[in-house]
Design a protein around this motif. Structure first.
Motif, PDB file in Angstrom:
ATOM      1  N   LEU A   1     -64.540 -34.784  14.136  1.00 37.39           N
ATOM      2  CA  LEU A   1     -63.637 -35.253  15.185  1.00 37.39           C
ATOM      3  C   LEU A   1     -62.481 -34.254  15.191  1.00 37.39           C
ATOM      4  O   LEU A   1     -61.829 -34.057  14.160  1.00 37.39           O
ATOM      5  CB  LEU A   1     -63.097 -36.645  14.859  1.00 37.39           C
ATOM      6  CG  LEU A   1     -64.121 -37.755  14.632  1.00 37.39           C
ATOM      7  CD1 LEU A   1     -63.422 -39.010  14.125  1.00 37.39           C
ATOM      8  CD2 LEU A   1     -64.886 -38.038  15.908  1.00 37.39           C
ATOM      9  N   THR A   2     -62.244 -33.623  16.311  1.00 39.10           N
ATOM     10  CA  THR A   2     -61.182 -32.622  16.359  1.00 39.10           C
ATOM     11  C   THR A   2     -60.429 -32.704  17.677  1.00 39.10           C
ATOM     12  O   THR A   2     -60.735 -33.538  18.533  1.00 39.10           O
ATOM     13  CB  THR A   2     -61.735 -31.198  16.104  1.00 39.10           C
ATOM     14  OG1 THR A   2     -60.642 -30.315  15.856  1.00 39.10           O
ATOM     15  CG2 THR A   2     -62.583 -30.691  17.260  1.00 39.10           C
TER      16      THR A   2
ATOM     17  N   THR B   1     -61.149 -34.568  21.098  1.00 38.86           N
ATOM     18  CA  THR B   1     -60.266 -35.412  21.884  1.00 38.86           C
ATOM     19  C   THR B   1     -59.476 -34.521  22.843  1.00 38.86           C
ATOM     20  O   THR B   1     -58.948 -33.492  22.422  1.00 38.86           O
ATOM     21  CB  THR B   1     -59.293 -36.185  20.972  1.00 38.86           C
ATOM     22  OG1 THR B   1     -58.580 -35.260  20.161  1.00 38.86           O
ATOM     23  CG2 THR B   1     -60.039 -37.182  20.088  1.00 38.86           C
TER      24      THR B   1
ATOM     25  N   ASP C   1     -62.365 -36.039   9.889  1.00 35.58           N
ATOM     26  CA  ASP C   1     -61.176 -35.931  10.721  1.00 35.58           C
ATOM     27  C   ASP C   1     -60.670 -34.499  10.533  1.00 35.58           C
ATOM     28  O   ASP C   1     -59.973 -34.194   9.591  1.00 35.58           O
ATOM     29  CB  ASP C   1     -60.144 -36.959  10.261  1.00 35.58           C
ATOM     30  CG  ASP C   1     -58.928 -37.043  11.171  1.00 35.58           C
ATOM     31  OD1 ASP C   1     -58.694 -36.101  11.961  1.00 35.58           O
ATOM     32  OD2 ASP C   1     -58.189 -38.040  11.065  1.00 35.58           O
ATOM     33  N   ARG C   2     -61.144 -33.612  11.388  1.00 40.09           N
ATOM     34  CA  ARG C   2     -60.961 -32.165  11.359  1.00 40.09           C
ATOM     35  C   ARG C   2     -61.976 -31.533  10.409  1.00 40.09           C
ATOM     36  O   ARG C   2     -62.515 -32.177   9.531  1.00 40.09           O
ATOM     37  CB  ARG C   2     -59.544 -31.730  10.981  1.00 40.09           C
ATOM     38  CG  ARG C   2     -58.486 -32.163  11.955  1.00 40.09           C
ATOM     39  CD  ARG C   2     -57.302 -31.210  11.930  1.00 40.09           C
ATOM     40  NE  ARG C   2     -56.276 -31.617  12.868  1.00 40.09           N
ATOM     41  CZ  ARG C   2     -56.305 -31.370  14.167  1.00 40.09           C
ATOM     42  NH1 ARG C   2     -57.309 -30.705  14.702  1.00 40.09           N
ATOM     43  NH2 ARG C   2     -55.337 -31.763  14.958  1.00 40.09           N
TER      44      ARG C   2
ATOM     45  N   LYS D   1     -57.436 -38.597  17.168  1.00 42.88           N
ATOM     46  CA  LYS D   1     -58.553 -38.458  16.220  1.00 42.88           C
ATOM     47  C   LYS D   1     -58.510 -39.474  15.092  1.00 42.88           C
ATOM     48  O   LYS D   1     -59.521 -40.073  14.748  1.00 42.88           O
ATOM     49  CB  LYS D   1     -58.564 -37.061  15.588  1.00 42.88           C
ATOM     50  CG  LYS D   1     -58.829 -35.935  16.508  1.00 42.88           C
ATOM     51  CD  LYS D   1     -58.583 -34.610  15.837  1.00 42.88           C
ATOM     52  CE  LYS D   1     -57.230 -34.479  15.205  1.00 42.88           C
ATOM     53  NZ  LYS D   1     -56.056 -34.724  16.046  1.00 42.88           N
ATOM     54  N   THR D   2     -57.358 -39.623  14.482  1.00 43.13           N
ATOM     55  CA  THR D   2     -57.259 -40.465  13.300  1.00 43.13           C
ATOM     56  C   THR D   2     -57.513 -41.927  13.642  1.00 43.13           C
ATOM     57  O   THR D   2     -58.172 -42.643  12.874  1.00 43.13           O
ATOM     58  CB  THR D   2     -55.904 -40.263  12.599  1.00 43.13           C
ATOM     59  OG1 THR D   2     -55.801 -38.869  12.267  1.00 43.13           O
ATOM     60  CG2 THR D   2     -55.790 -41.091  11.338  1.00 43.13           C
TER      61      THR D   2
ATOM     62  N   GLU E   1     -58.105 -36.546   7.257  1.00 44.66           N
ATOM     63  CA  GLU E   1     -57.419 -35.333   7.696  1.00 44.66           C
ATOM     64  C   GLU E   1     -56.668 -34.827   6.472  1.00 44.66           C
ATOM     65  O   GLU E   1     -55.505 -35.148   6.249  1.00 44.66           O
ATOM     66  CB  GLU E   1     -56.468 -35.655   8.847  1.00 44.66           C
ATOM     67  CG  GLU E   1     -56.263 -34.540   9.840  1.00 44.66           C
ATOM     68  CD  GLU E   1     -55.709 -33.228   9.298  1.00 44.66           C
ATOM     69  OE1 GLU E   1     -56.168 -32.722   8.251  1.00 44.66           O
ATOM     70  OE2 GLU E   1     -54.834 -32.676   9.940  1.00 44.66           O
TER      71      GLU E   1
END
Length: 177
Positions: free
Chosen positions: A5-6, A116, A79-80, A13-14, A30
């Motif tokens: 997810l970036t 996103t 998350d990234r 994202k979070t 993240e």
């Protein structure tokens, strides 16, 4: 299989990662944000503005460990990812380190990366995220470039409620199995 997810900072994202965790998916946090928060609380030096090499190394190693711990048949989300680190280096005008370039090449995520889009209505700054919305959009552009150059396929998550966005992601990954 780890999906990333970036997107630019503050684009949701979070919140998506937290909701996916509630659905039972394993989530790689993240880690850069976690490390910054940890270091600030204890007065540490491993911060991107104090010791960028050590910060990069710790974040990179944590991301690699997360990829390696997920069984091939399990679906997880990060998350990234490693290409985000490339994007942040380039955004800051720094060359990409050899260890990071090698990590991006050798430690792969699922081919599809969820991104996103810039979304002013949900963007907020906080103690760690200090970029303006315009700066977050520039970072977003570097992220898009880094993932494309690393050979990933970006799928933009449509704007909507967190539940709608999570459903989009979950439907997408379940149809890809």
């Amino acid at each position: 299989m780890v999906y990333v997810l970036t997107g630019g900072p503050g684009f949701g994202k979070t919140a998506l990662a937290e909701k996916l965790a509630l659905k039972g998916y394993q989530i790689g946090p993240e880690i850069a944000r976690v490390l910054i928060d940890e270091q600030l609380k204890k007065g540490g030096e491993i911060l991107p503005w104090r010791n960028s090499r050590e910060f990069e190394r710790r974040v990179m190693e944590s991301r690699i460990r997360f990829i390696q711990q997920i069984p091939d048949k399990e679906i997880a989300f990060a998350d990234r990812g490693l290409p985000d680190q490339v994007a942040f280096s380039l955004y800051k005008g720094k060359p990409v380190s050899e260890p990071l370039a090698a990590a991006v090449k050798n430690h792969r995520y699922a081919e599809t990366v969820f991104i996103t889009p810039p979304w002013r209505e949900i963007y907020t700054e906080d103690d760690i995220r200090k970029e303006t919305f315009e700066e977050a959009c520039r970072i977003h552009d570097w992220i898009v470039k880094a993932y494309r150059e690393a050979g990933y396929h970006l799928v933009e998550i449509p704007k909507g409620s967190v539940d709608e966005r999570v459903k989009f992601i979950a439907d997408f990954v379940s149809s890809a199995i």
